[in-house]
Structures are given as C-alpha cells and as structure tokens.
Motif scaffolding. Sequence first.
Motif, PDB file in Angstrom:
ATOM      1  N   PHE A   1     -19.857  32.632  52.430  1.00  0.00           N
ATOM      2  CA  PHE A   1     -21.004  33.522  52.437  1.00  0.00           C
ATOM      3  C   PHE A   1     -20.684  34.803  51.667  1.00  0.00           C
ATOM      4  O   PHE A   1     -19.510  35.121  51.438  1.00  0.00           O
ATOM      5  N   GLU A   2     -21.719  35.526  51.300  1.00  0.00           N
ATOM      6  CA  GLU A   2     -21.551  36.780  50.553  1.00  0.00           C
ATOM      7  C   GLU A   2     -20.700  37.794  51.286  1.00  0.00           C
ATOM      8  O   GLU A   2     -19.994  38.594  50.681  1.00  0.00           O
ATOM      9  N   ASP A   3     -20.727  37.740  52.627  1.00  0.00           N
ATOM     10  CA  ASP A   3     -19.928  38.681  53.413  1.00  0.00           C
ATOM     11  C   ASP A   3     -18.509  38.178  53.674  1.00  0.00           C
ATOM     12  O   ASP A   3     -17.759  38.807  54.415  1.00  0.00           O
TER      13      ASP A   3
END
Length: 71
Positions: free
Chosen positions: A65-67
């Motif tokens: 994920f982007e995080d």
Amino acid sequence: MGLAIKVKMLLAAKEMTIADLANQLEPKTSSQNIGAKLKRDNLTEKDLQAIAKACGVAFEGSFVFEDGRKI
C-alpha cells in the motif's frame, strides 16, 4: 514483467539451467515440468518460494500500500 521472465533472469544470474533448478527443488521435479510452467508463466507462490530456496535467495510476493503496509 512476468514472473517466468524474472525466474529466467534469476537462473541466468545464478548461472543455473532449468535442469540444475529441477535437481535442487524439493520435492524433486522434472526439468520438463519446470520448463512447461515457465513457458505458460503458470507459477504459484509455492513454486516461487521453492525456486527461491533452491537458488539460495529470498522471494517476497506481496501487495504494498501507499503507506507501506503489505499484504
């Protein structure tokens, strides 16, 4: 890039043939079976883990994920 291409790149980097890989895999399998899976690009995560172990490398298959979270 397909996973079969990545496996072929790994084999080239390790200076291994498909026959060498087949001899190192547990459970044992034939080079024809590995060649067919590579031709079809039909590799499971279990196959990839076994290939990595046989080649002395790690395989990390995950969604990131982007995080930074991974699945």
